[in-house]
Design a protein around this motif. Structure first.
Motif, PDB file in Angstrom:
ATOM      1  N   ARG A 190      -9.555   9.488   1.811  1.00  0.00           N
ATOM      2  CA  ARG A 190      -8.829   8.241   2.057  1.00  0.00           C
ATOM      3  C   ARG A 190      -9.707   7.190   2.725  1.00  0.00           C
ATOM      4  O   ARG A 190      -9.544   5.997   2.484  1.00  0.00           O
ATOM      5  CB  ARG A 190      -7.588   8.513   2.921  1.00  0.00           C
ATOM      6  N   ASP A 191     -10.637   7.627   3.542  1.00  0.00           N
ATOM      7  CA  ASP A 191     -11.538   6.669   4.174  1.00  0.00           C
ATOM      8  C   ASP A 191     -12.399   5.984   3.115  1.00  0.00           C
ATOM      9  O   ASP A 191     -12.554   4.766   3.109  1.00  0.00           O
ATOM     10  CB  ASP A 191     -12.418   7.379   5.197  1.00  0.00           C
ATOM     11  N   GLY A 192     -12.950   6.784   2.209  1.00  0.00           N
ATOM     12  CA  GLY A 192     -13.739   6.210   1.127  1.00  0.00           C
ATOM     13  C   GLY A 192     -12.901   5.341   0.210  1.00  0.00           C
ATOM     14  O   GLY A 192     -13.364   4.300  -0.270  1.00  0.00           O
ATOM     15  N   LEU A 193     -11.668   5.746  -0.036  1.00  0.00           N
ATOM     16  CA  LEU A 193     -10.770   4.966  -0.877  1.00  0.00           C
ATOM     17  C   LEU A 193     -10.512   3.598  -0.262  1.00  0.00           C
ATOM     18  O   LEU A 193     -10.550   2.567  -0.943  1.00  0.00           O
ATOM     19  CB  LEU A 193      -9.458   5.731  -1.056  1.00  0.00           C
ATOM     20  N   ARG A 221      -0.395   2.754   4.017  1.00  0.00           N
ATOM     21  CA  ARG A 221      -0.702   4.102   3.517  1.00  0.00           C
ATOM     22  C   ARG A 221      -2.093   4.557   3.911  1.00  0.00           C
ATOM     23  O   ARG A 221      -2.299   5.734   4.235  1.00  0.00           O
ATOM     24  CB  ARG A 221      -0.552   4.112   1.998  1.00  0.00           C
ATOM     25  N   LEU A 222      -3.064   3.654   3.877  1.00  0.00           N
ATOM     26  CA  LEU A 222      -4.452   4.009   4.172  1.00  0.00           C
ATOM     27  C   LEU A 222      -4.822   3.762   5.627  1.00  0.00           C
ATOM     28  O   LEU A 222      -5.985   3.861   5.997  1.00  0.00           O
ATOM     29  CB  LEU A 222      -5.394   3.211   3.261  1.00  0.00           C
ATOM     30  N   THR A 227       5.035   2.308  -6.918  1.00  0.00           N
ATOM     31  CA  THR A 227       4.805   1.138  -6.062  1.00  0.00           C
ATOM     32  C   THR A 227       4.431  -0.098  -6.889  1.00  0.00           C
ATOM     33  O   THR A 227       5.012  -1.174  -6.693  1.00  0.00           O
ATOM     34  CB  THR A 227       3.720   1.437  -5.013  1.00  0.00           C
ATOM     35  N   PRO A 228       3.474   0.005  -7.831  1.00  0.00           N
ATOM     36  CA  PRO A 228       3.210  -1.163  -8.686  1.00  0.00           C
ATOM     37  C   PRO A 228       4.429  -1.576  -9.506  1.00  0.00           C
ATOM     38  O   PRO A 228       4.587  -2.762  -9.821  1.00  0.00           O
ATOM     39  CB  PRO A 228       2.074  -0.684  -9.595  1.00  0.00           C
ATOM     40  N   LEU A 229       5.286  -0.600  -9.844  1.00  0.00           N
ATOM     41  CA  LEU A 229       6.487  -0.933 -10.605  1.00  0.00           C
ATOM     42  C   LEU A 229       7.391  -1.865  -9.817  1.00  0.00           C
ATOM     43  O   LEU A 229       7.811  -2.915 -10.321  1.00  0.00           O
ATOM     44  CB  LEU A 229       7.246   0.345 -10.970  1.00  0.00           C
ATOM     45  N   TRP A 230       7.708  -1.492  -8.572  1.00  0.00           N
ATOM     46  CA  TRP A 230       8.613  -2.330  -7.773  1.00  0.00           C
ATOM     47  C   TRP A 230       7.986  -3.684  -7.473  1.00  0.00           C
ATOM     48  O   TRP A 230       8.682  -4.704  -7.432  1.00  0.00           O
ATOM     49  CB  TRP A 230       8.996  -1.610  -6.483  1.00  0.00           C
ATOM     50  N   ALA A 231       6.670  -3.700  -7.277  1.00  0.00           N
ATOM     51  CA  ALA A 231       5.993  -4.983  -7.055  1.00  0.00           C
ATOM     52  C   ALA A 231       6.074  -5.854  -8.305  1.00  0.00           C
ATOM     53  O   ALA A 231       6.292  -7.071  -8.222  1.00  0.00           O
ATOM     54  CB  ALA A 231       4.532  -4.751  -6.664  1.00  0.00           C
ATOM     55  N   ALA A 232       5.919  -5.227  -9.486  1.00  0.00           N
ATOM     56  CA  ALA A 232       6.000  -5.981 -10.735  1.00  0.00           C
ATOM     57  C   ALA A 232       7.406  -6.516 -10.968  1.00  0.00           C
ATOM     58  O   ALA A 232       7.577  -7.645 -11.458  1.00  0.00           O
ATOM     59  CB  ALA A 232       5.571  -5.097 -11.907  1.00  0.00           C
ATOM     60  N   VAL A 233       8.418  -5.731 -10.624  1.00  0.00           N
ATOM     61  CA  VAL A 233       9.799  -6.189 -10.776  1.00  0.00           C
ATOM     62  C   VAL A 233      10.064  -7.389  -9.873  1.00  0.00           C
ATOM     63  O   VAL A 233      10.694  -8.376 -10.286  1.00  0.00           O
ATOM     64  CB  VAL A 233      10.788  -5.049 -10.473  1.00  0.00           C
ATOM     65  N   LEU A 240      -5.789   0.561  -7.380  1.00  0.00           N
ATOM     66  CA  LEU A 240      -5.826   1.408  -6.191  1.00  0.00           C
ATOM     67  C   LEU A 240      -4.665   2.395  -6.201  1.00  0.00           C
ATOM     68  O   LEU A 240      -4.818   3.566  -5.824  1.00  0.00           O
ATOM     69  CB  LEU A 240      -5.785   0.533  -4.933  1.00  0.00           C
ATOM     70  N   PHE A 241      -3.503   1.966  -6.644  1.00  0.00           N
ATOM     71  CA  PHE A 241      -2.331   2.843  -6.693  1.00  0.00           C
ATOM     72  C   PHE A 241      -2.364   3.746  -7.915  1.00  0.00           C
ATOM     73  O   PHE A 241      -1.995   4.927  -7.830  1.00  0.00           O
ATOM     74  CB  PHE A 241      -1.054   1.998  -6.675  1.00  0.00           C
ATOM     75  N   TYR A 242      -2.808   3.228  -9.056  1.00  0.00           N
ATOM     76  CA  TYR A 242      -2.891   4.074 -10.247  1.00  0.00           C
ATOM     77  C   TYR A 242      -3.881   5.215 -10.028  1.00  0.00           C
ATOM     78  O   TYR A 242      -3.681   6.326 -10.525  1.00  0.00           O
ATOM     79  CB  TYR A 242      -3.307   3.258 -11.466  1.00  0.00           C
ATOM     80  N   ALA A 243      -4.957   4.944  -9.291  1.00  0.00           N
ATOM     81  CA  ALA A 243      -5.941   5.986  -9.000  1.00  0.00           C
ATOM     82  C   ALA A 243      -5.329   7.117  -8.186  1.00  0.00           C
ATOM     83  O   ALA A 243      -5.772   8.265  -8.273  1.00  0.00           O
ATOM     84  CB  ALA A 243      -7.128   5.383  -8.252  1.00  0.00           C
TER      85      ALA A 243
END
Length: 560
Positions: free
Chosen positions: A337-340, A469-470, A419-425, A410-413
């Motif tokens: 997670r640190d590297g991410l 999250r990170l 999360t991207p779904l709700w943001a897209a909506v 970042l989320f798909y990885a």
């Protein structure tokens, strides 16, 4: 439009460029990056990969501008060109939601895990099952769509008259042929990227662009808008053929299967991804749906503005997003997670350092650049005004669209599709609401503004969740970098406005070229003087001077 090669005219297509052997070998020697901590892609790997893809994208975008020049000269902003764009709406949705884009995006993390374990036979069995299933779905749905093409066009463009509906239906049936081809190609592009191979996926799509150029130049004089459509079909075929050498190199094997042990995990991930892409797809149907209620040519004017914005956005945001995604997936898979966090923050800072000045430059120089590129033939001064009305609002969208390329991946990885779904909506609600509300006042400009603000909301929500999250997102580094970027951009703007003030009667075409050159030089020089780490260190990253890079705050994850 979305983070994959789309069949649509609005989709980005990667370019072809002349590359020497060492550049090609660079991609091949790191194709299994992410297998262990010792082979994890470094900052210079991501930067050089992004640079090559960016260079190829830049070449294709220059070619695409040439394509738009010949299209604008032949068709201007006309009713038949509006019908052509409307013909892509359902095929885009079919490809994006049901097949290529959704499956390609969700396939990469699962496939990368197989590759990391040297399970290549199982990996190609999975690819076969995914391709077969996607092709079956698209063939069945596409056949039904072709039967009801007039009803589809009437639904996506309710303001069209009967002649435009009939024309759009005929064109849509041709576009559905492309959809079948790109369903397979889109998935195979994702597979090659999972193998850390970016050259052929960036090389192949230029054929689609060339196909439409040749169709416009040689077929359109006889067949009209259908010449453009048939040119696209031919380009799509060659696009697929160009991918084949890469597939052979990595030992591709096809089997007539529809199931695989990993298919359940894939389908579990693809559900929310399909819904999220559905929201994204609706964002791009809105210009046609709303624009059909405006005067003739409004859809085309919006599309020209969209393409001008896409030129820098593809080079800056999409290129880096594509090349950083396998690295993010490898880091997420190893639970680093640190590297991410560090890699994603670094990529976002680099994107903003390039997208912010590009967006401001688009606002300041948008009109003379439109004159330079398009104003000839059927494209007159009144059409330039209509295009710039949308383009000025896309200057803001350029920044947000570029940032979304990193934040969404970042989320798909992390195999998080919800999360991207709700943001897209949320972005879709803002886009549709504002677009409809402002349509009587701003015409096609309302659609561009609402699109930009909707994407801005998506980016904001994703960054908020990522930070929680990170346990941080290196916010102080991002803020400091953005401050230097804004300062250098302000000096750039002053220089360009000064040029316009000193030469008010300068020909718009000359102003566009001179302003672009001056603005670029002033920004780069100012950014370096203001201490921009991203601009200053990018050349060293590209030249693989890792010893220098590892001592800086740009360092993504360590290799040990």
């Amino acid at each position: 439009m979305v983070n994959a090669v789309l069949v649509s005219d609005r989709a980005w297509c990667s370019p072809r460029a002349r590359l020497d052997k060492s550049q090609i070998l660079f991609f091949e020697r790191n194709r299994y990056a992410g297998m262990t901590s010792s082979t994890r892609p470094s900052s210079s790997h991501v930067a050089r990969s992004a640079a090559l893809v960016a260079a190829l994208f830049a070449f294709d975008k220059v070619l695409a501008l040439g394509r738009d020049v010949v299209i604008s000269r032949a068709f201007g902003a006309s009713a038949e060109l509006d019908a052509y764009y409307a013909a892509f709406e359902l095929p885009d949705g079919l490809f994006t939601i049901l097949a290529g884009s959704a499956m390609a995006t969700t396939l990469i993390p699962i496939l990368a895990a197989r590759i990391r374990r040297d399970e290549h036979d199982a990996a190609w069995e999975l690819v076969s099952a995914v391709v077969n299933l996607a092709l079956l779905i698209v063939a069945v749905v596409g056949f039904v769509a072709a039967l009801f093409a007039p009803q589809v066009i009437s639904a996506v463009a309710p303001g069209f008259d009967p002649e435009q509906v009939a024309l759009g239906a005929k064109l849509m049936r041709l576009v559905l042929i492309q959809t079948l081809i790109f369903t397979v190609s889109g998935i195979l592009v994702g597979v090659l990227r999972a193998y850390q191979h970016f050259f052929l996926p960036a090389l192949a799509p230029v054929c689609y662009t060339l196909g439409r150029i040749l169709g416009t130049l040689f077929l359109a004089p006889r067949w009209g808008i259908f010449g453009l459509a048939w040119g696209g079909v031919g380009g799509a075929i060659v696009y697929f053929l160009v991918l084949l050498p890469g597939l052979v190199r990595f030992g591709a094997r096809w089997s007539p299967a529809l199931t695989h042990p990993d298919m359940r995990a894939l389908l579990k991930l693809i559900g929310p991804r399909m819904i999220g892409l559905g929201a994204t797809y609706l964002n791009f149907v809105l210009p046609t749906f709303l624009g059909s209620r405006l005067s003739e040519g409004a859809i085309s004017a919006y599309e020209y503005g969209w393409r001008l914005m896409q030129f820098p956005q593809t080079i800056v945001g999409t290129a880096l997003g594509i090349t950083v995604f396998p690295t993010l997936a490898a880091l997420a898979s190893s639970e680093d997670r640190d590297g991410l966090r560090r890699t994603a923050s670094w990529a976002l800072r680099l994107v903003l350092a390039l997208a912010v000045p590009a967006g401001i430059g688009l606002l300041v120089l948008g009109r003379p650049l439109t004159v330079l590129l398009f104003q000839r033939g059927a494209f007159d001064a009144a059409t330039t005004d209509r295009v710039f009305l949308a383009l000025q609002f896309f200057s803001l969208g350029l920044i947000f669209h570029s940032a979304l390329e990193v934040t969404s991946r970042l989320f798909y990885a992390q195999k998080d599709m919800w999360t991207p779904l709700w943001a897209a909506v949320a972005g879709l609600i803002v886009n549709a609401g504002l677009g409809w509300l402002l349509l009587p006042t701003l015409a096609q400009g309302s659609v561009a503004l609402s699109n930009s603000l909707g994407v801005g909301l998506q980016v904001t929500l994703l960054l908020y969740v990522a930070r929680r999250r990170l346990k941080g997102f290196e916010g102080s580094a991002v803020a400091a970098s953005l401050g230097r970027t804004l300062g250098a951009s302000a000096l750039m703007t002053a220089a360009v406005l000064g040029l316009r003030a000193l030469a008010p009667s300068l020909n718009p075409r000359i102003l566009g070229v001179a302003g672009l050159a001056l603005g670029t030089l002033v920004y780069l020089g100012s950014a370096v003087l203001l201490g921009s780490e991203e601009i200053r260190q990018l050349p060293r990253l590209l030249l693989n001077k890792d010893d220098d890079v590892r001592t800086t705050t740009l360092e993504p994850p360590s290799r040990t």
